[in-house]
Design an enzyme around this catalytic site. Sequence first.
Site, PDB file in Angstrom:
ATOM      1  N   GLU A 271     -14.585  -5.963   1.825  1.00  0.00           N
ATOM      2  CA  GLU A 271     -13.858  -5.948   2.846  1.00  0.00           C
ATOM      3  C   GLU A 271     -14.948  -6.378   3.834  1.00  0.00           C
ATOM      4  O   GLU A 271     -15.949  -5.670   3.980  1.00  0.00           O
ATOM      5  CB  GLU A 271     -13.198  -4.423   3.116  1.00  0.00           C
ATOM      6  CG  GLU A 271     -12.705  -4.637   4.693  1.00  0.00           C
ATOM      7  CD  GLU A 271     -11.778  -3.288   4.780  1.00  0.00           C
ATOM      8  OE1 GLU A 271     -10.879  -2.891   4.068  1.00  0.00           O
ATOM      9  OE2 GLU A 271     -12.371  -2.303   5.712  1.00  0.00           O
TER      10      GLU A 271
ATOM     11  N   ASN B 270     -10.495  -7.650   7.303  1.00  0.00           N
ATOM     12  CA  ASN B 270     -10.127  -6.621   8.106  1.00  0.00           C
ATOM     13  C   ASN B 270      -9.733  -6.973   9.459  1.00  0.00           C
ATOM     14  O   ASN B 270     -10.783  -6.763  10.239  1.00  0.00           O
ATOM     15  CB  ASN B 270     -10.461  -5.198   7.672  1.00  0.00           C
ATOM     16  CG  ASN B 270      -9.422  -3.900   8.171  1.00  0.00           C
ATOM     17  OD1 ASN B 270      -8.532  -4.066   8.762  1.00  0.00           O
ATOM     18  ND2 ASN B 270     -10.057  -2.675   7.590  1.00  0.00           N
TER      19      ASN B 270
ATOM     20  N   LYS C 195       0.579   4.747   1.151  1.00  0.00           N
ATOM     21  CA  LYS C 195      -0.289   5.132   2.233  1.00  0.00           C
ATOM     22  C   LYS C 195       0.504   6.347   2.975  1.00  0.00           C
ATOM     23  O   LYS C 195       1.294   6.323   3.754  1.00  0.00           O
ATOM     24  CB  LYS C 195      -0.642   3.955   3.200  1.00  0.00           C
ATOM     25  CG  LYS C 195      -1.570   4.729   4.522  1.00  0.00           C
ATOM     26  CD  LYS C 195      -1.793   3.503   5.185  1.00  0.00           C
ATOM     27  CE  LYS C 195      -2.598   3.504   6.242  1.00  0.00           C
ATOM     28  NZ  LYS C 195      -3.026   2.309   6.985  1.00  0.00           N
TER      29      LYS C 195
ATOM     30  N   GLU D  99       0.552  -0.991   0.182  1.00  0.00           N
ATOM     31  CA  GLU D  99      -0.008   0.091  -0.053  1.00  0.00           C
ATOM     32  C   GLU D  99       0.729   1.289  -0.077  1.00  0.00           C
ATOM     33  O   GLU D  99       1.801   1.163   0.762  1.00  0.00           O
ATOM     34  CB  GLU D  99      -0.783  -0.191   1.214  1.00  0.00           C
ATOM     35  CG  GLU D  99      -1.909   1.258   1.250  1.00  0.00           C
ATOM     36  CD  GLU D  99      -3.189   0.932   1.916  1.00  0.00           C
ATOM     37  OE1 GLU D  99      -4.135   0.186   1.586  1.00  0.00           O
ATOM     38  OE2 GLU D  99      -3.146   1.157   3.271  1.00  0.00           O
TER      39      GLU D  99
ATOM     40  N   LYS E 220      -8.277   2.307  -3.087  1.00  0.00           N
ATOM     41  CA  LYS E 220      -8.622   2.138  -1.792  1.00  0.00           C
ATOM     42  C   LYS E 220      -9.330   3.413  -1.143  1.00  0.00           C
ATOM     43  O   LYS E 220      -8.690   4.440  -1.046  1.00  0.00           O
ATOM     44  CB  LYS E 220      -7.601   1.744  -0.842  1.00  0.00           C
ATOM     45  CG  LYS E 220      -8.093   1.285   0.552  1.00  0.00           C
ATOM     46  CD  LYS E 220      -6.760   0.766   1.321  1.00  0.00           C
ATOM     47  CE  LYS E 220      -7.391   0.088   2.691  1.00  0.00           C
ATOM     48  NZ  LYS E 220      -6.341  -0.173   3.805  1.00  0.00           N
TER      49      LYS E 220
ATOM     50  N   GLU F 199      -6.050  -8.171   6.006  1.00  0.00           N
ATOM     51  CA  GLU F 199      -5.555  -6.698   6.145  1.00  0.00           C
ATOM     52  C   GLU F 199      -5.303  -6.388   7.476  1.00  0.00           C
ATOM     53  O   GLU F 199      -5.949  -6.800   8.526  1.00  0.00           O
ATOM     54  CB  GLU F 199      -6.904  -5.955   5.466  1.00  0.00           C
ATOM     55  CG  GLU F 199      -7.324  -6.280   4.041  1.00  0.00           C
ATOM     56  CD  GLU F 199      -8.795  -5.687   3.800  1.00  0.00           C
ATOM     57  OE1 GLU F 199      -8.804  -4.275   4.263  1.00  0.00           O
ATOM     58  OE2 GLU F 199      -9.319  -6.210   3.169  1.00  0.00           O
ATOM     59  N   SER F 200      -4.489  -5.293   7.648  1.00  0.00           N
ATOM     60  CA  SER F 200      -4.308  -4.478   8.971  1.00  0.00           C
ATOM     61  C   SER F 200      -3.414  -5.250   9.648  1.00  0.00           C
ATOM     62  O   SER F 200      -3.871  -6.487  10.207  1.00  0.00           O
ATOM     63  CB  SER F 200      -5.341  -4.051   9.433  1.00  0.00           C
ATOM     64  OG  SER F 200      -6.262  -3.127   8.354  1.00  0.00           O
TER      65      SER F 200
END
Length: 260
Positions: free
Chosen positions: A167, A188, A58, A56, A118, A218-219
């Site tokens: 998601e 997520n 970001k 990503e 995103k 994710e995350s």
Amino acid sequence: MILDKIFAKTKEELEKRKKTLPYDMLGRSLAANPFFPKDVCKALKRKEKEIKIIAEVKKASPSKGVIRSDFDPLSIALNYEKNGAAAISVLTEPFFFQGELENLSIIRRYTQIPLLRKDFIFDEYQLLEALVYGADFVLLIAKILSAKELKKLLEFARHLGLESLVEIHDKEDLSKAILAGADIIGINHRDLNDFSMHMELCEKLIPQIPNSKIIVAESGLDNKDFIKHLQNLGVDAFLIGEYFMRQEDEGKALKEFVKG
């Protein structure tokens, strides 16, 4: 809640963009410069022990503030591609994540791997924007959409040739995703209501996901052993942003994950 604030601001900003560039004019820009999305499912579906990373781009987040002060989105994206990213996620939300839609088109011009837009997407206009600016797939957050809305957006994305990463964070989200016909499901670990982390979610939710789906975690992913653990549970790909953005060389950090 922060999610409500982000969603409200996104709606407000979208209305301004629609007035500046109406839907039909946005569509004409695509006709003048046609773009053919890449095969996202092929890029993300895991083969044997291969580690697939959606890396990503970001700059900031609502919970952490600025994550990368020396932010050069194209340089970061090229470094990701060079070091084995399966795809690149580009945050385009401007107010809370300090993203820009234009970053998507800049990165698209110089990269060959699939790009994810995103953002907090709830309108077909945003899907057309994603295609015009060079995305191959889009993030659809089940938490902010009704089952009917999610299905409608998924179908319109397919009409445009875009894939969707749907998601989820709980069983209710998963039910919506499955009923809507999602092919790619992202689990997520972060609760978007309060940004708390729940790293056990994959263990709870994966047994309820049909075998045919591509699963993305994710995350909170910063440990290769944990990634391998999630692979054993059935995860195909991993979306990682903050960890890479905090490294001196994000490409080198990515390579440590993907080299096996």
